[in-house]
Design an enzyme around this catalytic site. Sequence first.
Site, PDB file in Angstrom:
ATOM      1  N   LYS A 174       7.597  12.712   4.028  1.00  0.00           N
ATOM      2  CA  LYS A 174       8.367  11.495   4.332  1.00  0.00           C
ATOM      3  C   LYS A 174       8.524  10.748   3.019  1.00  0.00           C
ATOM      4  O   LYS A 174       7.643  10.021   2.593  1.00  0.00           O
ATOM      5  CB  LYS A 174       7.576  10.668   5.352  1.00  0.00           C
ATOM      6  N   GLU A 249      -3.290   6.392  -2.394  1.00  0.00           N
ATOM      7  CA  GLU A 249      -3.095   6.063  -3.815  1.00  0.00           C
ATOM      8  C   GLU A 249      -2.196   4.843  -3.848  1.00  0.00           C
ATOM      9  O   GLU A 249      -0.996   4.945  -3.619  1.00  0.00           O
ATOM     10  CB  GLU A 249      -2.413   7.230  -4.547  1.00  0.00           C
ATOM     11  N   CYS A 283       2.081   2.702 -11.449  1.00  0.00           N
ATOM     12  CA  CYS A 283       0.820   2.164 -10.904  1.00  0.00           C
ATOM     13  C   CYS A 283      -0.219   1.966 -11.994  1.00  0.00           C
ATOM     14  O   CYS A 283      -1.184   1.240 -11.805  1.00  0.00           O
ATOM     15  CB  CYS A 283       0.291   3.094  -9.818  1.00  0.00           C
ATOM     16  N   GLU A 383       0.549  -7.444  -8.116  1.00  0.00           N
ATOM     17  CA  GLU A 383       1.199  -6.359  -8.858  1.00  0.00           C
ATOM     18  C   GLU A 383       2.668  -6.730  -9.107  1.00  0.00           C
ATOM     19  O   GLU A 383       3.407  -6.993  -8.163  1.00  0.00           O
ATOM     20  CB  GLU A 383       1.110  -5.062  -8.053  1.00  0.00           C
TER      21      GLU A 383
HETATM   22  P1  NAD Z   1       5.905   1.364  -0.493  1.00  0.00           P
HETATM   23  O1  NAD Z   1       4.536   1.065  -0.007  1.00  0.00           O
HETATM   24  O2  NAD Z   1       6.975   0.384  -0.226  1.00  0.00           O
HETATM   25  O3  NAD Z   1       6.427   2.745   0.134  1.00  0.00           O
HETATM   26  C1  NAD Z   1       5.714   3.958  -0.049  1.00  0.00           C
HETATM   27  C2  NAD Z   1       6.075   4.913   1.077  1.00  0.00           C
HETATM   28  O4  NAD Z   1       5.523   4.405   2.297  1.00  0.00           O
HETATM   29  C3  NAD Z   1       7.572   5.064   1.325  1.00  0.00           C
HETATM   30  O5  NAD Z   1       7.858   6.398   1.649  1.00  0.00           O
HETATM   31  C4  NAD Z   1       7.798   4.151   2.525  1.00  0.00           C
HETATM   32  O6  NAD Z   1       8.920   4.514   3.282  1.00  0.00           O
HETATM   33  C5  NAD Z   1       6.515   4.378   3.302  1.00  0.00           C
HETATM   34  N1  NAD Z   1       6.174   3.314   4.244  1.00  0.00           N
HETATM   35  C6  NAD Z   1       6.449   1.993   4.159  1.00  0.00           C
HETATM   36  N2  NAD Z   1       5.932   1.336   5.231  1.00  0.00           N
HETATM   37  C7  NAD Z   1       5.314   2.249   5.992  1.00  0.00           C
HETATM   38  C8  NAD Z   1       4.580   2.188   7.214  1.00  0.00           C
HETATM   39  N3  NAD Z   1       4.407   1.048   7.865  1.00  0.00           N
HETATM   40  N4  NAD Z   1       4.064   3.327   7.713  1.00  0.00           N
HETATM   41  C9  NAD Z   1       4.232   4.497   7.064  1.00  0.00           C
HETATM   42  N5  NAD Z   1       4.916   4.625   5.900  1.00  0.00           N
HETATM   43  C10 NAD Z   1       5.449   3.504   5.371  1.00  0.00           C
HETATM   44  O7  NAD Z   1       5.756   1.687  -2.044  1.00  0.00           O
HETATM   45  P2  NAD Z   1       6.901   1.985  -3.100  1.00  0.00           P
HETATM   46  O8  NAD Z   1       7.594   0.692  -3.359  1.00  0.00           O
HETATM   47  O9  NAD Z   1       7.698   3.158  -2.684  1.00  0.00           O
HETATM   48  O10 NAD Z   1       6.051   2.431  -4.380  1.00  0.00           O
HETATM   49  C11 NAD Z   1       5.506   1.539  -5.271  1.00  0.00           C
HETATM   50  C12 NAD Z   1       4.024   1.341  -5.009  1.00  0.00           C
HETATM   51  O11 NAD Z   1       3.352   2.605  -5.120  1.00  0.00           O
HETATM   52  C13 NAD Z   1       3.360   0.440  -6.030  1.00  0.00           C
HETATM   53  O12 NAD Z   1       2.463  -0.423  -5.398  1.00  0.00           O
HETATM   54  C14 NAD Z   1       2.630   1.427  -6.938  1.00  0.00           C
HETATM   55  O13 NAD Z   1       1.543   0.877  -7.641  1.00  0.00           O
HETATM   56  C15 NAD Z   1       2.217   2.475  -5.965  1.00  0.00           C
HETATM   57  N6  NAD Z   1       1.926   3.732  -6.651  1.00  0.00           N
HETATM   58  C16 NAD Z   1       0.637   4.152  -6.742  1.00  0.00           C
HETATM   59  C17 NAD Z   1       0.325   5.329  -7.400  1.00  0.00           C
HETATM   60  C18 NAD Z   1      -1.095   5.801  -7.495  1.00  0.00           C
HETATM   61  O14 NAD Z   1      -1.296   6.935  -7.896  1.00  0.00           O
HETATM   62  N7  NAD Z   1      -2.078   4.994  -7.128  1.00  0.00           N
HETATM   63  C19 NAD Z   1       1.346   6.091  -7.989  1.00  0.00           C
HETATM   64  C20 NAD Z   1       2.663   5.644  -7.874  1.00  0.00           C
HETATM   65  C21 NAD Z   1       2.939   4.459  -7.204  1.00  0.00           C
END
Ligand code: NAD
Length: 494
Positions: A174, A249, A283, A383
């Site tokens: 997804k 993550e 991140c 963040e």
């Molecule tokens: P996001 O949380 O908005 O979305 C991530 C994923 O989760 C997407 O596929 C989204 O559709 C899905 N999602 C959203 N709400 C959901 C729910 N209620 N249930 C299930 N799935 C859901 O994050 P983003 O904006 O896509 O990515 C940026 C974030 O990711 C930042 O906070 C960044 O720090 C983090 N990140 C972390 C790492 C790591 O390794 N720790 C690496 C890359 C990015």
Amino acid sequence: MIRQQDLFIDGNWVKPGSEKYLDKYNPTTGELYGRFASASKEEVDAAVDLAYEAQRKWERLTSVERSKYLYRLIDLISERRHELEDLLMDEVGKPRKEAIQEVDGVIDQLQYYAEFARKITGDVVEGTKGERIILQYKVPYGVVLAITPWNFPAAMIARKVGPALITGNSVILKPSSDTPFTAGWMVQRIAEAGFPKGVVNLITGKGDEVGDYLTSHKKVAVITLTGESRTGVKVMRSASSIMAKLILELGGKAPFIVWKDADLDLALKVLMWAKYWNAGQSCIAAERLYVHEEVYDQFIKRFVEKSREIRVGDPRRNEMGPLINYGQLSKVSKFVASAQEQGAKVLLGGERPKLEGRFSKGFHYLPTILGDATQDMEIFREEIFGPVIGAMRVGDNFDRVIELANDSDYGLASYLFTRNLSLAAKAFREIKFGELYVNMPGPEATQGYHAGFRMSGQAGENSRYGIEEYLKVKNVYLDYSPDPTEGEVIPPYT
Ligand code: NAD
């Protein structure tokens, strides 16, 4: 013509029954880029059922047999890597150099997971008496739900799908609604690599609708999510009803410490990368700059000068591209406004660049440096995820600086620049972050374990530890004596 993408279920691209498609915009121009399917609950149910059935056959192959599919996938990605680089430039707005690096990362990771095929081991433990042994061997969980973000859309898919598959799990992918086409490209290569039907399926749609439904689906055994911390909390809550194993993550807020004895040229070079890589949307991005008072003025002056040189615009021709979408752009602008209200000074940027023609509607933001930041400001607590950083002057008390660095809800990456080995060793022991980079840049290596403390997540990815998150330890008790019951007290009623 606007591109359109369907769902990938059981080895076929299928149109959503509802014929509902969502829009994806090009962040560099703000123009419509394509439409992708929004799955219904029925389609999700069908995909999970088929993934569940497919997994039972997939796990019967040996890991070496499974690795052959991964090697084929690596070849296919390598042969057509320019297409993926183009997608990353279009869909995320990555500069060409960064798009190339991400594709290198995809290949590197898949190779590591494929090579791991011969390294999956268990234990044999002695029983407590008699001729008995306990076999502890590692088995796949079943269906893995891989939820990916947009900032490294191809690398994050490789990082989840690779270990899930080599260990014998099947996958429901997804992806983020900001990068559905990168996911589609990866899935198409998976199909061409000949993976059995149903082993990898692509479900797209809104995170809080289709994602939420998937995270409480009874046939999902593992949920691996990379995303914001607040999404992690929601997923944890939803997954509690199915007791799924979680690999989370999440967000970061990396402290970047420059001590008085640091090699300032090196610190500056690394900071330019740690702040502006992917326009700050990483991140492990530097988000809090702590500089020793003796070098603060000269270091910040040089940082401002160097940052001013960054050209922002079309990622195919400039060093920095746009932010991912309008929401992210307005969030970043609000952080800068709130920092100013709280007393920080804009030393550079603080606004959108003035771009010409079709790029004028892109979601760009200028490199922004805020001086006189303090620990309690929003820009030091939340963040930011953009090319913005606050800088704070710190005194000679290193313990206090470690305390400031640790004083955060997040605990993923941290950076330290010093030539003093004792201080570095103190930081190894006391810093409460999953990663500490001393006098060097990131990003994390595939053979390193990437895992955050506090709200940055739980469990982790990459390395042996990361792959083993996809394996469950199963115990078999075996008695190999001629008369297994001899000397055994077996109650008469059994
Ligand atoms: P996001 O949380 O908005 O979305 C991530 C994923 O989760 C997407 O596929 C989204 O559709 C899905 N999602 C959203 N709400 C959901 C729910 N209620 N249930 C299930 N799935 C859901 O994050 P983003 O904006 O896509 O990515 C940026 C974030 O990711 C930042 O906070 C960044 O720090 C983090 N990140 C972390 C790492 C790591 O390794 N720790 C690496 C890359 C990015």
